[in-house]
Write a protein that holds these residues in place. Sequence first.
Motif, short mmCIF file in Angstrom:
data_model
loop_
_atom_site.label_atom_id
_atom_site.label_comp_id
_atom_site.label_asym_id
_atom_site.label_seq_id
_atom_site.Cartn_x
_atom_site.Cartn_y
_atom_site.Cartn_z
N LYS A 117 -1.76 1.67 0.15
CA LYS A 117 -3.00 1.80 -0.69
C LYS A 117 -4.04 2.57 0.28
O LYS A 117 -4.85 2.97 -0.32
CB LYS A 117 -3.45 0.51 -1.07
N SER A 118 -3.75 2.36 1.59
CA SER A 118 -4.80 2.94 2.31
C SER A 118 -4.46 3.81 3.59
O SER A 118 -4.96 3.59 4.72
CB SER A 118 -5.81 1.83 3.04
N ARG B 284 -4.63 6.89 4.44
CA ARG B 284 -5.42 7.90 5.51
C ARG B 284 -6.21 7.03 6.34
O ARG B 284 -6.72 7.27 7.63
CB ARG B 284 -6.28 8.95 4.54
N GLY B 285 -6.99 6.00 5.80
CA GLY B 285 -7.83 5.20 6.36
C GLY B 285 -7.17 4.47 7.78
O GLY B 285 -7.60 4.40 8.45
N ASN C 54 -14.19 -2.88 3.68
CA ASN C 54 -13.03 -2.69 3.07
C ASN C 54 -11.82 -3.69 3.66
O ASN C 54 -11.39 -3.09 4.80
CB ASN C 54 -12.54 -1.10 3.16
N LEU D 104 -8.20 -2.53 4.05
CA LEU D 104 -8.30 -1.59 5.17
C LEU D 104 -8.23 -2.27 6.65
O LEU D 104 -7.32 -2.08 7.36
CB LEU D 104 -9.24 -0.58 5.07
N THR E 220 -4.97 -4.29 7.10
CA THR E 220 -3.67 -3.32 7.39
C THR E 220 -3.90 -2.74 9.00
O THR E 220 -2.85 -2.81 9.54
CB THR E 220 -3.82 -2.36 6.15
N SER F 55 -14.62 8.57 11.05
CA SER F 55 -14.13 8.18 9.73
C SER F 55 -15.01 9.06 8.54
O SER F 55 -14.39 9.43 7.70
CB SER F 55 -14.46 6.72 9.51
N LEU G 142 -14.05 9.57 4.75
CA LEU G 142 -14.24 8.15 4.51
C LEU G 142 -15.48 7.70 3.62
O LEU G 142 -16.33 8.30 4.20
CB LEU G 142 -13.67 7.03 5.46
N SER H 229 -15.41 1.99 4.26
CA SER H 229 -14.27 2.16 4.93
C SER H 229 -14.70 2.60 6.42
O SER H 229 -13.93 2.10 7.32
CB SER H 229 -13.45 3.26 4.20
N THR I 283 -15.82 -0.40 8.29
CA THR I 283 -14.33 -1.09 8.75
C THR I 283 -13.83 -0.56 9.88
O THR I 283 -13.26 -1.26 10.83
CB THR I 283 -13.63 -1.28 7.48
#
Length: 433
Positions: A111-112, A114-115, A170, A173, A176, A352, A357, A361, A364
């Motif tokens: 789901k995330s 790139r982040g 987020n 993110l 994860t 970021s 982003l 994000s 985060t």
Amino acid sequence: MRKLLLWGSPILFILAAIGWFSQIDALWKVSLITAFSSLSISIGHSKLLSGYQYTLWILTAVCAGLIYPQTFLHLGSIDLRNKWLILIIIQLVMFGMGTQMSIEDFTGIRKSGRGVLIGLLGHFTIMPVTGFILAKSFHFEPEIAAGIILIGSCSSGLASNVMTYIAKGNLVLSVTVTAISTLAAPIMTPFLMKLFAGTMVEVKFFNMMMEIIKIVLVPLSAAMIHDILKNYGPTARKRINYLSILSVIWLAILFFFNSSFSYVRESTTAILIEISAFIAGAFIVGKLYHLAYKSYSKIDSLMPYFSMFGIIYFTLVTTAAGRDNLIQIGFILFLVAILHNSAGYFFGYYLSRICGLDKSSSRTIAFEVGLQNGGMASGLAGSMGKLATLGLASAVFSPWMNVSGSLLANYWRKKANKEATEKRESIVETKII
């Protein structure tokens, strides 16, 4: 009771000051430790300050370790710096953290993506490089300098998830990145230590990798086994049960017939057999813990307190062991902690933003980059028998990371609320027009 202790704390601090200026050692030492302890207990009474209770316990541990170092190095005949004792406690810390995670946390990259990549890139480049530059710039002794690089090379900890939650960032993110950086630590931490600190201390890549597996991945695996037994179907539970039985058999073989095996101590074979025993232990601990959970479901909510106790223990023993070094360079090391931590927030956020982003994000990622797993750094320093030098940075950095993270999280929370209000007002105005 808490309110009484809260009001009594300033009086105790005043007594400590009087004792200091009057050179009455017993008065200022006991008063100061009691004042910090009272404040740590009572601050939970205040909604505004309750978030700093854990940080105050860390400061209490630092104070006690500096004032009465010999008291906290031995408990009777037990050496509190013993390698196996440190290993057990750090595993308890990591297991407690692991019970607050789940298998799903490791799949959030879908789901995330790139982040997560930005977070991992920032974490494993900005922090070790900054640590290396600061260690060289301030001319620390090799082992203390290596400790600064070590904490910069560790994975992010669950503190970043808490700060992200407070800051309304987020959270998916954050969790994860923490999960993936933890999985990457057995490779990345030894690699970065070899690269940046290899000339300061002896870094055995394979040995350090195995230590991180024992310190981090084994207890997290035990926690994930509990998660599988709790949340997945009968097929998964049946497989875990079979593997737990095999684990018991394997440990029994090692216990009764280990002397029959022909291998050199400290060899690769010996290390791999030891790791297999720890992995087998993870299945058994995960299964036993799950049985405890079925009898008392609130145990999951209690485990973070065991983790906090473990970090406080490391802070206390590390401070006591490194007291002389800390008195000499404590202020400079604290300054380095501020610079190191601030660099993580600053570069993590703007890296970021540059990569596209959103603000939520990016905030985060700032926490993920700026906040390291101090417990892991302490555990590794202890396993290398260098708690008083290599572990000194984590004893200083950890309290500051909690303080700075809390301050920044509350500041960004207010900004997030303001931005949300402005967005709603903008939508209303657009509809009216």
